[in-house]
Design an enzyme around this catalytic site. Structure first.
Site, PDB file in Angstrom:
ATOM      1  N   ASP A  65       0.823  -1.209   0.000  1.00  0.00           N
ATOM      2  CA  ASP A  65       0.000   0.000   0.000  1.00  0.00           C
ATOM      3  C   ASP A  65       0.860   1.263   0.000  1.00  0.00           C
ATOM      4  O   ASP A  65       2.066   1.212   0.247  1.00  0.00           O
ATOM      5  CB  ASP A  65      -0.984  -0.005   1.188  1.00  0.00           C
ATOM      6  CG  ASP A  65      -0.359  -0.520   2.485  1.00  0.00           C
ATOM      7  OD1 ASP A  65       0.881  -0.541   2.583  1.00  0.00           O
ATOM      8  OD2 ASP A  65      -1.110  -0.888   3.397  1.00  0.00           O
ATOM      9  N   ASN A 127      -8.075  -4.262  14.050  1.00  0.00           N
ATOM     10  CA  ASN A 127      -9.410  -4.620  13.556  1.00  0.00           C
ATOM     11  C   ASN A 127      -9.349  -5.705  12.474  1.00  0.00           C
ATOM     12  O   ASN A 127     -10.335  -5.957  11.796  1.00  0.00           O
ATOM     13  CB  ASN A 127     -10.125  -3.370  13.008  1.00  0.00           C
ATOM     14  CG  ASN A 127      -9.428  -2.797  11.790  1.00  0.00           C
ATOM     15  OD1 ASN A 127      -8.387  -3.298  11.361  1.00  0.00           O
ATOM     16  ND2 ASN A 127      -9.989  -1.749  11.211  1.00  0.00           N
ATOM     17  N   HIS A 129      -7.481  -5.620   9.724  1.00  0.00           N
ATOM     18  CA  HIS A 129      -7.172  -5.198   8.347  1.00  0.00           C
ATOM     19  C   HIS A 129      -5.807  -5.738   7.896  1.00  0.00           C
ATOM     20  O   HIS A 129      -4.905  -5.945   8.710  1.00  0.00           O
ATOM     21  CB  HIS A 129      -7.276  -3.669   8.164  1.00  0.00           C
ATOM     22  CG  HIS A 129      -6.184  -2.845   8.743  1.00  0.00           C
ATOM     23  ND1 HIS A 129      -6.388  -1.598   9.285  1.00  0.00           N
ATOM     24  CD2 HIS A 129      -4.838  -3.059   8.857  1.00  0.00           C
ATOM     25  CE1 HIS A 129      -5.243  -1.091   9.682  1.00  0.00           C
ATOM     26  NE2 HIS A 129      -4.285  -1.952   9.444  1.00  0.00           N
ATOM     27  N   GLU A 134     -10.010  -2.674   4.917  1.00  0.00           N
ATOM     28  CA  GLU A 134     -10.694  -2.547   6.206  1.00  0.00           C
ATOM     29  C   GLU A 134     -11.881  -3.527   6.257  1.00  0.00           C
ATOM     30  O   GLU A 134     -12.278  -4.078   5.221  1.00  0.00           O
ATOM     31  CB  GLU A 134     -11.193  -1.101   6.373  1.00  0.00           C
ATOM     32  CG  GLU A 134     -10.097  -0.038   6.350  1.00  0.00           C
ATOM     33  CD  GLU A 134      -9.171  -0.081   7.585  1.00  0.00           C
ATOM     34  OE1 GLU A 134      -9.460  -0.833   8.534  1.00  0.00           O
ATOM     35  OE2 GLU A 134      -8.156   0.641   7.578  1.00  0.00           O
TER      36      GLU A 134
HETATM   37  C1  F6R Z   1       1.361  -1.781   6.211  1.00  0.00           C
HETATM   38  C2  F6R Z   1       0.004  -2.291   6.223  1.00  0.00           C
HETATM   39  C3  F6R Z   1      -0.837  -2.372   7.459  1.00  0.00           C
HETATM   40  C4  F6R Z   1      -0.067  -2.800   8.701  1.00  0.00           C
HETATM   41  C5  F6R Z   1      -0.987  -2.885   9.917  1.00  0.00           C
HETATM   42  C6  F6R Z   1      -0.224  -3.199  11.188  1.00  0.00           C
HETATM   43  O1  F6R Z   1       1.888  -1.764   4.891  1.00  0.00           O
HETATM   44  O2  F6R Z   1      -0.430  -2.636   5.189  1.00  0.00           O
HETATM   45  O3  F6R Z   1      -1.900  -3.262   7.223  1.00  0.00           O
HETATM   46  O4  F6R Z   1       0.527  -4.047   8.467  1.00  0.00           O
HETATM   47  O5  F6R Z   1      -1.678  -1.683  10.099  1.00  0.00           O
HETATM   48  O6  F6R Z   1       0.624  -2.126  11.492  1.00  0.00           O
HETATM   49  P1  F6R Z   1       1.766  -2.282  12.606  1.00  0.00           P
HETATM   50  O7  F6R Z   1       2.713  -3.303  12.128  1.00  0.00           O
HETATM   51  O8  F6R Z   1       2.392  -0.918  12.674  1.00  0.00           O
HETATM   52  O9  F6R Z   1       1.063  -2.683  13.861  1.00  0.00           O
END
Ligand code: F6R
Length: 231
Positions: A65, A127, A129, A134
């Site tokens: 992303d 959540n 994702h 989402e």
């Molecule tokens: C990052 C991404 C997100 C994260 C997720 C967890 O490229 O796609 O889905 O993997 O938000 O974030 P952290 O690792 O910071 O807890």
């Protein structure tokens, strides 16, 4: 789906980091799917420290992303990857890709043309994702633009001087369908806050309220957790 448990994030990172080094050693033109966020940082550090003479110069990467119209250049995911991995290995940054609003279907096509993703790294949101998919996202979604939810904006404001008005409102993400096409997937969770999302992910069917559960029938997925997440 295989559940793999470690004592701490350093060990979990070593497991994923070594797996990536071994894949590149076996295939110098490997295609890697990469994630940003705190979770994969120990794996990226491990790669930087243990790559030995393995070369990444012909490796191709696709990140999950990227923000749209990011107000602070240092907070773009491209910059994150440069700082945490690309600048520490001999990868050619021309071979590193991030999704963009101008090429949504083209991103999926580019991945297919590269031969598909050999290993996709994933973190998970509290959540459930994955990427910016989402709750409520369709299982077959391709790369698409998303409006960030209020909870994601709140969670990310720490990177934007705690100023909500500086947090991007939109991003582009690989879809759940894009992610599911990866040959191997390693989803990592290393903090207690991910417990509920991981339990749902392991639930055995696709539950739209937890996007990561879309991996339940994927042919080769490791769910890597620390004891903090699941005893
Ligand atoms: C990052 C991404 C997100 C994260 C997720 C967890 O490229 O796609 O889905 O993997 O938000 O974030 P952290 O690792 O910071 O807890």
């Amino acid at each position: 789906m295989k559940l793999v448990k470690f004592q701490n994030e350093k060990e979990a990172g070593a497991y994923l980091g070594q797996m990536i080094i071994d894949i590149v050693k076996a295939n110098p033109k490997a295609v890697l799917g990469l994630a940003t966020g705190s979770t994969p940082i120990p794996a990226y550090q491990y790669i930087a420290e243990h790559k030995g003479d393995v070369s990444f110069k012909d490796v191709v990467t696709f990140n999950l992303d990227e923000y749209l119209d990011c107000s602070i250049q240092e907070q773009t995911y491209r910059q994150f990857m440069h700082d945490n991995l690309f600048s520490k290995i001999d990868i050619d940054e021309k071979n590193t890709h991030f999704p963009d609003r101008k090429e949504l279907d083209a991103y999926d096509e580019l991945i297919d043309r590269a031969g598909g993703i050999d290993i996709q790294v994933l973190g998970i949101g509290n959540n459930g994702h994955i990427g910016f998919n989402e709750p409520g996202t369709e299982a077959d979604a391709k790369t698409h633009v998303v409006e960030l939810t209020e909870s994601t904006i709140q969670a990310n404001k720490r990177f934007f001087n705690d100023d909500v008005s500086l947090v991007p409102t939109h991003a582009v993400t690989m879809g759940l369908g894009t992610i599911r096409k990866a040959k191997k997937i390693v989803l990592m969770a290393t903090t207690k806050s991910k417990h509920d999302a991981i339990v749902k992910t392991l639930g055995g069917s696709f539950d739209k309220s937890c996007p990561a559960s879309v991996l339940f029938d994927h042919q080769d997925t490791d769910i890597v957790v620390t004891n903090e997440v699941i005893d």
